[in-house]
Write a protein that holds these residues in place. Structure first.
Motif, PDB file in Angstrom:
ATOM      1  N   GLU A 125      33.264   7.665  37.976  1.00 18.55           N
ATOM      2  CA  GLU A 125      34.661   8.009  38.317  1.00 18.55           C
ATOM      3  C   GLU A 125      34.371   9.547  38.463  1.00 18.55           C
ATOM      4  O   GLU A 125      35.537  10.145  39.323  1.00 18.55           O
ATOM      5  CB  GLU A 125      35.494   7.909  36.993  1.00 18.55           C
ATOM      6  CG  GLU A 125      35.808   6.515  36.653  1.00 18.55           C
ATOM      7  CD  GLU A 125      36.660   6.314  35.464  1.00 18.55           C
ATOM      8  OE1 GLU A 125      37.037   7.252  34.667  1.00 18.55           O
ATOM      9  OE2 GLU A 125      37.084   5.002  35.270  1.00 18.55           O
ATOM     10  N   ARG A 170      47.712  10.364  35.255  1.00 18.35           N
ATOM     11  CA  ARG A 170      47.090  10.129  34.166  1.00 18.35           C
ATOM     12  C   ARG A 170      46.749   8.932  33.884  1.00 18.35           C
ATOM     13  O   ARG A 170      47.532   8.025  33.664  1.00 18.35           O
ATOM     14  CB  ARG A 170      47.593  11.011  32.964  1.00 18.35           C
ATOM     15  CG  ARG A 170      46.632  11.216  31.850  1.00 18.35           C
ATOM     16  CD  ARG A 170      47.215  12.002  30.721  1.00 18.35           C
ATOM     17  NE  ARG A 170      47.489  13.381  31.104  1.00 18.35           N
ATOM     18  CZ  ARG A 170      46.595  14.259  31.096  1.00 18.35           C
ATOM     19  NH1 ARG A 170      45.567  14.011  30.483  1.00 18.35           N
ATOM     20  NH2 ARG A 170      46.991  15.445  31.440  1.00 18.35           N
ATOM     21  N   SER A 171      45.498   8.515  33.614  1.00 13.95           N
ATOM     22  CA  SER A 171      45.038   7.153  33.325  1.00 13.95           C
ATOM     23  C   SER A 171      45.356   6.017  34.332  1.00 13.95           C
ATOM     24  O   SER A 171      45.125   4.818  34.168  1.00 13.95           O
ATOM     25  CB  SER A 171      45.730   6.743  31.919  1.00 13.95           C
ATOM     26  OG  SER A 171      45.239   7.684  30.863  1.00 13.95           O
ATOM     27  N   ALA A 172      45.692   6.569  35.617  1.00 15.68           N
ATOM     28  CA  ALA A 172      45.831   5.522  36.443  1.00 15.68           C
ATOM     29  C   ALA A 172      45.248   5.641  37.828  1.00 15.68           C
ATOM     30  O   ALA A 172      44.543   4.927  38.172  1.00 15.68           O
ATOM     31  CB  ALA A 172      47.452   5.494  36.611  1.00 15.68           C
ATOM     32  N   SER A 196      43.758   3.353  41.822  1.00 14.49           N
ATOM     33  CA  SER A 196      42.912   3.584  40.639  1.00 14.49           C
ATOM     34  C   SER A 196      41.452   4.097  41.232  1.00 14.49           C
ATOM     35  O   SER A 196      41.241   3.861  42.420  1.00 14.49           O
ATOM     36  CB  SER A 196      42.720   2.182  39.965  1.00 14.49           C
ATOM     37  OG  SER A 196      41.792   1.274  40.752  1.00 14.49           O
TER      38      SER A 196
END
Length: 271
Positions: free
Chosen positions: A233, A260-262, A216
């Protein structure tokens, strides 16, 4: 290294760690014709999380340690009777294991009372620091940079740091054609030097030590940036782009995958 077998619990229960019976052959694997060979320092990883064990056992192995795993104080004490443990790395995720209670238990037992214990605390559970300190345990909040954990472990065991002698100075971490020499902070792709800044080097180091694992952005921030510095981020994405450009020039086949999203993952090379 005696492997752990990870099984799904019944219904919606958590994953469990099942331990095979100790193998006499495995216990004597370091002896040839009655002559003991030099053994790697053995570290017990105490956790109920399969991913935690696999990640940290790999980090330890790269740095010259071996590891065993246990899912609680009872299993840890049983292994202490069978093997010569040098230290314990303890997963203190409140959802899976009661870290301070296990530390207190290990410290009460004569055979484990002097074992150095390093506890890794989940983000948001910093209140555990005080309880662990009272139990005589050093602790870090995850994610922790591998180098920081290993330096602490070597210091507690009175071992020299990696790269402090001629043999280890010649070692490289490799992932396909990508190579990294930690003490010299050098990166090569197919034999060609790749020039990275300090942050990019630290990010790539975390990935190359566990190829295929998805990290992450918060994990990358914890490993690559100094503590107490706010990093967004978007900043992580910028540094990943720089690493990709550097790798593409020297090593076209090396890929950092976006999940994606991780987060991000360094692709393992094809066998």
């Amino acid at each position: 290294m005696m492997g752990a077998i990870f099984e799904k619990g019944h219904h919606d229960g958590p994953e469990k760690l099942c331990w095979p019976a100790p193998s006499i052959q495995g216990l004597e694997a370091d002896q040839v014709a009655g002559v003991s060979l030099m053994k790697k320092p053995l570290v017990l990883i105490c956790s109920q999380d399969a991913e935690f064990y696999l990640l940290y056992s790999h980090i330890l192995e790269v740095d010259g340690f071996s590891s065993e795993t246990a899912d609680g104080a009872k299993a840890a004490l049983a292994l202490a009777d069978q093997r010569e443990l040098q230290a314990v790395v303890l997963d203190c995720d409140p959802a899976s294991i009661n870290g301070p209670a296990i530390c207190a238990h290990l410290k009460r037992e004569p055979r484990t009372t002097d074992l150095p214990i390093i506890a890794l605390i989940a983000p948001g559970a910093e209140h555990q620091h005080l309880d662990l300190l009272k139990a005589g345990v050093e602790s870090f909040v995850r994610p922790v940079a591998p180098a920081k954990l290993l330096d602490c472990l070597r210091a507690r065991l009175g071992l020299t740091k990696r790269g402090s002698n001629g043999v280890e100075n010649g070692s490289w971490i490799c992932c396909g054609g990508l190579e990294m020499k930690l003490d010299a902070r050098r990166v090569r792709g197919n034999g060609h030097d790749i020039h990275l800044g300090r942050i990019e080097f630290n990010v790539l180091r975390l990935m190359i030590e566990a190829p295929g694992k998805v990290f992450s952005r918060n994990e990358l921030i914890g490993a690559a940036w100094p503590a107490n510095i706010h990093v967004g981020e978007r900043t992580v994405d910028v540094h990943i782009s720089r690493i990709r450009r550097a790798l593409k020039t020297a090593l076209p086949g090396s890929v950092i995958r976006t999940v994606r999203s991780a987060g991000y993952s360094l692709e393992k090379p094809d066998d």
